[in-house]
Scaffold this active site. Sequence first.
Site: not given
Ligand code: IVH
Length: 698
Positions: A133, A246, A342, A439, A454, A459
């Site tokens: 996700e 999530y 990432k 202007c 201005c 203008c």
């Molecule tokens: S799961 C124990 N799911 O990313 C479960 N985190 O870089 C931990 N984050 O601290 C989190 N989208 O704030 C999870 N789909 C997603 C997320 C997510 C963003 C953030 C969250 C976490 C940080 C880590």
Amino acid sequence: MYTQQDEKRLYEQAKHLLSHDAASAEGTVIQLREVIIYADWKYYVQSNPVLADSEYDILFKKLKHLEDKYPELVTADSPTQRVAMGLSERFPSVSHLVPMLSLDNTYNAEDLTDWDRRCRELAGIDDIEYCAEPKYDGAGISLIYENGNLARGATRGDGVMGEDVTTNIRQIKAIPLSAALIKEGIQQIEIRGEIVIHKNVFEAFNKQRVAEGLSPLANPRNAASGTLRILDPNEVKKRGLNSILYHISDYTLIEGHSRPVGLLTHYDALQWLYSLGFPTPAKEMQKFKHIDQVIKFCHEFEARRDDLPFEVDGLVIKVNDFGLQEKMGSTSHHPRWAVAYKFKARQATSKLRRVEFQVGRVGAITPVAKIDPVHIGGVTVTSVSLFNEDVVREKDLRIGDTVLVERAGDVIPYIVKPLTELRTGEEEPIKFPTNCPACNSELEKQPEEAAWRCININCPVQVVERMIHFASKDAMDIRSMGNANVQKFFELGLLNDIPGIYNINWNRVQHIEGFGEKSVNNLKEAIEKSKGQPLNRLIFGLGIRHVGETTAKTLASAVSDIREFYTWDIDKLSVLEDIGPKVATSVVDFFARPENRHMIDLLEQAGVNLKNENKGQMKTDGALAGKTFLFTGTLSQFKRSDAEAMVEEKGGSILGGVSAKLNYLVVGEDAGSKLDKAKKLGTVNILSEQEFLTLINS
Ligand code: IVH
């Protein structure tokens, strides 16, 4: 809190301390403490960091090191003595039921394959189902629902302790205040997720800030986390935050007492939450049987990351089965059953060649950096707005600098900082013009504003920009009357001001190249149609300073004819929702000017609608008309919602926080900071519940 001068001094002090010490260790410690407290304030409270993370870390470590060496120099208020960094004192700290962990990162297919191998070893099975996700780039939050109602919302803080920001969380429309959890057998549940801000909301918000002479916020993430910690919930509401949830906390799952019956996987849990009305990635997430499919999905998703309305900085891959998750467990830092993939950073370096100065609709001068073309996130960037002089000064940008440019999704690119270590000494300071580039009139600057302006209302650039704004989609919505045509008509002398739009010499237009009968007719039709636009669009289109779309709606609903504003004063305007002294002053100024009244007369003659048939959406009669109320503490004689309804019934309105606009604060038991603040202000009438009842019944 800090004057502009303080800020300047502290910023310079911080830069100096990066490479120098004061004469004594004690002096250095005192200076470091001062700048770190300042940097924290900028980062956490203002969401407007002044230092790069790395610079902040250097200063913090330096302070820590000196305090370790000379323990006698440690003071209770030193930033090193905070239990948790990032906790401001403005919201009560709360412990998380179970720590809010972070995620381990991966960056490529190989990392993911390794992670999959480790997962299979830990789980002791070969075919693990994964769920992927989006990884939302916002501020982490924890929500606790008790008996079906939102009971607490807390920031992540340091993961162990967060801040109780329930009042602000309640302003976020995506988050249900209650859900049918009892029916599902759930007494208590902790749900975690992210507070995010739509990219377009963020951009509009920054535009507004710049128009108001404030510095823009760096990115949607800072905007989201900063907003969560604003003291005035009304301001939070205005910023239009959003949320994606999530994760159901392990607390809920493991402790068992409220584990949703029959839910065995992450995927099903998020679908279940979604079905109960919670915002989850239900639509975006996918299940996979093999890591190779996950990797393929990661690549595909990265290619369309910009299609989502929020900023997404990666994907999160989770082991789908709750039983396996439990078996695999967590380190103190991250769960072993989840990992972040990432996306590539959307930053690049380029050279700052020159700065151009553009004139805006209300005369603000915007410096725009011209940089060597650079490819970031699929587009070539050559121009980057620098917003205003303060931004240029704060970043200490110079012509010839190598600059770090970031472009977060559809968000407009911005310059993160100059790479000062690459300076050759030949860089030149950026010179600000003293006269309008369009202007040539002398520029002016209000002490509390960042922008030079201005103030020549004739203008040419401003005149054109005003007409473009008037015709724009969100204002009078005159299709085909966009930048190019307005500019062309203006240059040909066919159009000089807003009312002129309704008085174009079409005989002449027909002879302009590119204007056939059809396009002329379309344009005529669009102009004709705009005459019937509702009043709020007209008010927005007039381009009154500080009056955005929402304010325009508020204004329009308060009158039955725009000319009623000719007699309104600041006090009368300030009673309207969300209208503060600055907006009110600007509105009064606008309608007081003879040239604007003349413009309105001309619009009327042209047949443009100046009326609002639906006045009265705001109650302006009733015994409490124009009075504002706020309830605080535990009320024993009536329910808060009932009391609020009584106020509204009598024409009063409810405010979200204590401010100069508040007339009455009704206090129940254990009233806290709101009462203190009201007392301090001295202008608020403080009522007991009984006194309130007497007032309302009188
Ligand atoms: S799961 C124990 N799911 O990313 C479960 N985190 O870089 C931990 N984050 O601290 C989190 N989208 O704030 C999870 N789909 C997603 C997320 C997510 C963003 C953030 C969250 C976490 C940080 C880590």
